[in-house]
Write a protein that holds these residues in place. Sequence first.
Motif, PDB file in Angstrom:
ATOM      1  N   ILE A   1      60.513 -47.961   5.202  1.00 24.51           N
ATOM      2  CA  ILE A   1      59.322 -47.730   5.997  1.00 24.51           C
ATOM      3  C   ILE A   1      59.289 -47.981   7.346  1.00 24.51           C
ATOM      4  O   ILE A   1      58.830 -47.278   8.388  1.00 24.51           O
ATOM      5  CB  ILE A   1      58.308 -48.592   5.393  1.00 24.51           C
ATOM      6  CG1 ILE A   1      57.006 -48.230   6.118  1.00 24.51           C
ATOM      7  CG2 ILE A   1      58.234 -50.067   5.426  1.00 24.51           C
ATOM      8  CD1 ILE A   1      56.170 -46.988   5.425  1.00 24.51           C
ATOM      9  N   TYR A   2      59.890 -49.072   7.807  1.00 25.64           N
ATOM     10  CA  TYR A   2      60.358 -49.270   9.632  1.00 25.64           C
ATOM     11  C   TYR A   2      60.950 -48.058  10.107  1.00 25.64           C
ATOM     12  O   TYR A   2      60.592 -47.623  11.172  1.00 25.64           O
ATOM     13  CB  TYR A   2      61.016 -50.782   9.575  1.00 25.64           C
ATOM     14  CG  TYR A   2      60.347 -51.786   9.102  1.00 25.64           C
ATOM     15  CD1 TYR A   2      58.963 -52.204   9.839  1.00 25.64           C
ATOM     16  CD2 TYR A   2      60.731 -52.746   8.016  1.00 25.64           C
ATOM     17  CE1 TYR A   2      58.490 -53.551   9.277  1.00 25.64           C
ATOM     18  CE2 TYR A   2      60.294 -53.737   7.543  1.00 25.64           C
ATOM     19  CZ  TYR A   2      58.935 -54.049   8.123  1.00 25.64           C
ATOM     20  OH  TYR A   2      58.408 -55.240   7.526  1.00 25.64           O
ATOM     21  N   GLU A   3      61.907 -47.740   9.343  1.00 21.02           N
ATOM     22  CA  GLU A   3      62.773 -46.529  10.079  1.00 21.02           C
ATOM     23  C   GLU A   3      61.673 -45.238  10.258  1.00 21.02           C
ATOM     24  O   GLU A   3      61.872 -44.444  11.210  1.00 21.02           O
ATOM     25  CB  GLU A   3      63.911 -46.433   9.232  1.00 21.02           C
ATOM     26  CG  GLU A   3      65.314 -47.219   9.448  1.00 21.02           C
ATOM     27  CD  GLU A   3      66.428 -47.083   8.439  1.00 21.02           C
ATOM     28  OE1 GLU A   3      66.428 -45.577   8.450  1.00 21.02           O
ATOM     29  OE2 GLU A   3      67.199 -47.859   8.376  1.00 21.02           O
ATOM     30  N   LYS A   4      61.031 -45.111   9.206  1.00 22.23           N
ATOM     31  CA  LYS A   4      60.209 -43.872   9.155  1.00 22.23           C
ATOM     32  C   LYS A   4      59.111 -43.847  10.287  1.00 22.23           C
ATOM     33  O   LYS A   4      58.921 -42.881  10.794  1.00 22.23           O
ATOM     34  CB  LYS A   4      59.506 -43.869   7.780  1.00 22.23           C
ATOM     35  CG  LYS A   4      60.562 -43.221   6.684  1.00 22.23           C
ATOM     36  CD  LYS A   4      59.727 -43.087   5.256  1.00 22.23           C
ATOM     37  CE  LYS A   4      60.543 -42.687   4.246  1.00 22.23           C
ATOM     38  NZ  LYS A   4      60.071 -42.350   3.023  1.00 22.23           N
ATOM     39  N   ILE A   5      58.723 -45.350  10.231  1.00 20.77           N
ATOM     40  CA  ILE A   5      57.503 -45.374  11.442  1.00 20.77           C
ATOM     41  C   ILE A   5      58.376 -44.991  12.647  1.00 20.77           C
ATOM     42  O   ILE A   5      57.789 -44.608  13.667  1.00 20.77           O
ATOM     43  CB  ILE A   5      56.846 -46.727  11.218  1.00 20.77           C
ATOM     44  CG1 ILE A   5      56.195 -46.890   9.864  1.00 20.77           C
ATOM     45  CG2 ILE A   5      56.138 -47.135  12.507  1.00 20.77           C
ATOM     46  CD1 ILE A   5      55.705 -48.182   9.522  1.00 20.77           C
ATOM     47  N   GLU A   6      59.353 -45.770  12.913  1.00 16.73           N
ATOM     48  CA  GLU A   6      60.026 -45.584  14.061  1.00 16.73           C
ATOM     49  C   GLU A   6      60.449 -44.137  14.490  1.00 16.73           C
ATOM     50  O   GLU A   6      60.347 -43.814  15.970  1.00 16.73           O
ATOM     51  CB  GLU A   6      61.561 -46.339  14.094  1.00 16.73           C
ATOM     52  CG  GLU A   6      62.019 -47.030  15.442  1.00 16.73           C
ATOM     53  CD  GLU A   6      63.194 -47.873  15.148  1.00 16.73           C
ATOM     54  OE1 GLU A   6      64.332 -47.280  15.259  1.00 16.73           O
ATOM     55  OE2 GLU A   6      62.899 -48.905  14.990  1.00 16.73           O
ATOM     56  N   HIS A   7      60.839 -43.341  13.567  1.00 15.06           N
ATOM     57  CA  HIS A   7      61.128 -42.118  13.910  1.00 15.06           C
ATOM     58  C   HIS A   7      60.094 -41.008  13.847  1.00 15.06           C
ATOM     59  O   HIS A   7      60.079 -39.905  13.843  1.00 15.06           O
ATOM     60  CB  HIS A   7      62.082 -41.450  12.834  1.00 15.06           C
ATOM     61  CG  HIS A   7      63.541 -42.174  12.816  1.00 15.06           C
ATOM     62  ND1 HIS A   7      64.329 -42.243  14.245  1.00 15.06           N
ATOM     63  CD2 HIS A   7      64.200 -42.677  11.952  1.00 15.06           C
ATOM     64  CE1 HIS A   7      65.163 -43.145  14.030  1.00 15.06           C
ATOM     65  NE2 HIS A   7      65.292 -43.398  12.780  1.00 15.06           N
ATOM     66  N   SER A   8      58.566 -41.660  13.827  1.00 14.99           N
ATOM     67  CA  SER A   8      57.542 -40.803  13.824  1.00 14.99           C
ATOM     68  C   SER A   8      57.315 -40.038  15.024  1.00 14.99           C
ATOM     69  O   SER A   8      57.670 -40.702  15.914  1.00 14.99           O
ATOM     70  CB  SER A   8      56.212 -41.504  13.298  1.00 14.99           C
ATOM     71  OG  SER A   8      56.306 -42.207  12.110  1.00 14.99           O
ATOM     72  N   GLU A   9      56.824 -38.816  15.032  1.00 13.03           N
ATOM     73  CA  GLU A   9      56.609 -38.075  16.252  1.00 13.03           C
ATOM     74  C   GLU A   9      55.339 -38.817  16.928  1.00 13.03           C
ATOM     75  O   GLU A   9      55.506 -38.493  18.301  1.00 13.03           O
ATOM     76  CB  GLU A   9      56.211 -36.741  15.727  1.00 13.03           C
ATOM     77  CG  GLU A   9      57.692 -35.912  15.336  1.00 13.03           C
ATOM     78  CD  GLU A   9      57.412 -34.659  14.979  1.00 13.03           C
ATOM     79  OE1 GLU A   9      56.674 -34.124  15.452  1.00 13.03           O
ATOM     80  OE2 GLU A   9      58.442 -34.054  14.192  1.00 13.03           O
ATOM     81  N   ASN A  10      54.481 -39.203  16.333  1.00 11.85           N
ATOM     82  CA  ASN A  10      53.129 -39.688  17.012  1.00 11.85           C
ATOM     83  C   ASN A  10      52.564 -40.831  16.116  1.00 11.85           C
ATOM     84  O   ASN A  10      52.931 -40.881  15.070  1.00 11.85           O
ATOM     85  CB  ASN A  10      52.188 -38.555  16.982  1.00 11.85           C
ATOM     86  CG  ASN A  10      51.844 -37.875  15.900  1.00 11.85           C
ATOM     87  OD1 ASN A  10      51.523 -38.333  15.008  1.00 11.85           O
ATOM     88  ND2 ASN A  10      51.860 -36.460  15.923  1.00 11.85           N
ATOM     89  N   TRP A  11      51.561 -41.568  16.819  1.00 12.42           N
ATOM     90  CA  TRP A  11      50.890 -42.368  16.039  1.00 12.42           C
ATOM     91  C   TRP A  11      50.150 -41.981  14.952  1.00 12.42           C
ATOM     92  O   TRP A  11      50.199 -42.996  13.532  1.00 12.42           O
ATOM     93  CB  TRP A  11      49.912 -43.258  16.881  1.00 12.42           C
ATOM     94  CG  TRP A  11      48.825 -42.648  17.453  1.00 12.42           C
ATOM     95  CD1 TRP A  11      48.594 -41.908  18.399  1.00 12.42           C
ATOM     96  CD2 TRP A  11      47.433 -42.827  16.747  1.00 12.42           C
ATOM     97  NE1 TRP A  11      47.398 -41.340  18.548  1.00 12.42           N
ATOM     98  CE2 TRP A  11      46.521 -41.869  17.536  1.00 12.42           C
ATOM     99  CE3 TRP A  11      47.067 -43.086  15.565  1.00 12.42           C
ATOM    100  CZ2 TRP A  11      45.168 -41.945  17.105  1.00 12.42           C
ATOM    101  CZ3 TRP A  11      45.652 -43.035  15.052  1.00 12.42           C
ATOM    102  CH2 TRP A  11      44.903 -42.110  15.913  1.00 12.42           C
TER     103      TRP A  11
END
Length: 155
Positions: A1-11
Amino acid sequence: IYEKIEHSENWKQAESLVLAVLEELAAKLTSKRSLRGKNDTIERMLTYIQAHYHENDLSLDRLAVQFHLSPTYISKQFKEYTERNFIDYLIEIRIDASKALLANKDKKVNDIAEAIGYMNTRSFLRTFKKFTGMTPTEFREQAISKQHGQDTERT
């Protein structure tokens, strides 16, 4: 989940990821609760607590004697069934009862503390503030002003 959040394009994308995880956790909790089923002994204890919360000697040890079980066993079963420990449950019951009594402005806080099972008023004051975020007096003033506001709306 942390990686997915980190690689998110925007908030917004990160927010929807977190929301999806929370919804999944909530669904798992609901499923676990429905599988758990009834525990008649704990249900009887909850009824007993409701009837005796105002007694200052109500404790896990007293429940153990009353229900012929060990305090450790009761504690484990109680936590498993109610998802909170005995003392937190008892405090919640007592605080809810005190809120109802505080609506009567003629009752003294000391008398209310004693009526719900606290021998020490300071202990009640500390606990009330911890659980509600305000003192009993502040709660009373707020409750009375809300009640007065509702009374004015009716007329």
